[in-house]
Design an enzyme around this catalytic site. Sequence first.
Site, PDB file in Angstrom:
ATOM      1  N   CYS A 120      45.173  34.615  45.746  1.00  0.00           N
ATOM      2  CA  CYS A 120      43.710  35.699  45.320  1.00  0.00           C
ATOM      3  C   CYS A 120      42.667  35.053  44.608  1.00  0.00           C
ATOM      4  O   CYS A 120      42.681  35.373  43.413  1.00  0.00           O
ATOM      5  CB  CYS A 120      44.142  37.318  45.059  1.00  0.00           C
ATOM      6  SG  CYS A 120      42.546  38.445  44.929  1.00  0.00           S
ATOM      7  N   CYS A 158      40.792  38.001  42.542  1.00  0.00           N
ATOM      8  CA  CYS A 158      41.374  37.662  40.959  1.00  0.00           C
ATOM      9  C   CYS A 158      41.342  36.964  40.003  1.00  0.00           C
ATOM     10  O   CYS A 158      41.306  36.635  39.176  1.00  0.00           O
ATOM     11  CB  CYS A 158      42.917  38.579  41.432  1.00  0.00           C
ATOM     12  SG  CYS A 158      43.477  39.248  43.610  1.00  0.00           S
ATOM     13  N   ASP A 159      41.069  35.818  40.385  1.00  0.00           N
ATOM     14  CA  ASP A 159      42.009  34.642  39.390  1.00  0.00           C
ATOM     15  C   ASP A 159      40.933  33.418  39.481  1.00  0.00           C
ATOM     16  O   ASP A 159      40.876  32.458  38.728  1.00  0.00           O
ATOM     17  CB  ASP A 159      43.718  34.292  40.066  1.00  0.00           C
ATOM     18  CG  ASP A 159      44.724  35.314  39.806  1.00  0.00           C
ATOM     19  OD1 ASP A 159      44.593  36.264  38.757  1.00  0.00           O
ATOM     20  OD2 ASP A 159      45.390  35.322  40.329  1.00  0.00           O
TER      21      ASP A 159
END
Length: 307
Positions: free
Chosen positions: A131, A134-135
Amino acid sequence: MRNVVIIGSGCAGNTAAIYAARANLQPLVVTGHEPGGQLSLTTLVENYPGFPRGIDGPDLVENMKRQAIHFGAEYLDGTLLEADLSKRPFRIRVEEEWIETRTLIIASGASARWLGLPAEQRLVGHGVSSCATCDGFFYRDKKIMVVGGGDSAMEEAIFLTRFGSEVALVHRRETFRASKIMLDRARANPKIHWLLNTVVADVHDVEQGIVTGVTLCDLQTGKSYRRDVDGFFVAIGHVPNTKPFLGKIELDPDGYIVSKGGARTSVTGVFHAGDVQDRVYRQAVTAAGAGCMAAMEVERFLESEGH
Ligand code: NAP
């Protein structure tokens, strides 16, 4: 007899449980094979509203569960193996136990598809991610690699150029599944470096517990070589967890639940929430919102049926 059984204990399932419990429906949550869902596989979540300094994914999802239990939700560890949705009450089998329920919320999510390399699984959350939203932020000025040749890979590669010093895109062919517009956009981005007809043979370094590089194999020459990377993003698709519902509710060709408006599915009394139906947004906050919608629809549905 249950008023509502919720399949899945990620953001969508837990939020549905909070709302259903506060509506006095005493929901039962079946935790599934990945308790806590995809959040339980991430580290710091910085885009969930309400946490200015971020919160660890596993903590966020555990807090939701505790909140639901506080209001009377029950959790059953196990996986749904069979469902009879042909008549109401519905009957579902969790491991060896058959449970009857008036309504069902399917919040079983979609699991990221992984390459299947042992080192990849050991390094998830330590440089390996599925993701970018997200990261990506953790890889400012670092070397990033994205694997895949579909829209997700293009989108992630483009997004990650905001952070990384370089983004290498690895794809096993030289033609793409991605739409032309996404591919053109990625091609126009000078920060993306293309490694085509190439597969990832290994991810390093399990010993150090962090990603330091990968071994690549050029399929045309048969040559293997190492390339240093800090962030390794796998974007080769997702698999919705709908196997037990095949032939029982309407699914699209990829197995995602087809929404009939709001949280409704093709079966009256069965509702959807989160990534099991959503292939576009797939965020913790959108899944939580979908869980809320499903629980509110269950409440209205039960009321309309006189329960
Ligand atoms: P996808 O279209 O199924 O593409 C998956 C890619 O991963 C393919 O290029 C495939 O290679 C590759 N792949 C699969 N298994 C692999 C393996 N074991 N090793 C190496 N490569 C592998 O999946 P997606 O990109 O996640 O997209 C899913 C759907 O969401 C699509 O309908 C897409 O249009 C949509 N989507 C849209 C957007 C957008 O419009 N902004 C963004 C994301 C997703 P091969 O081509 O060789 O099979």
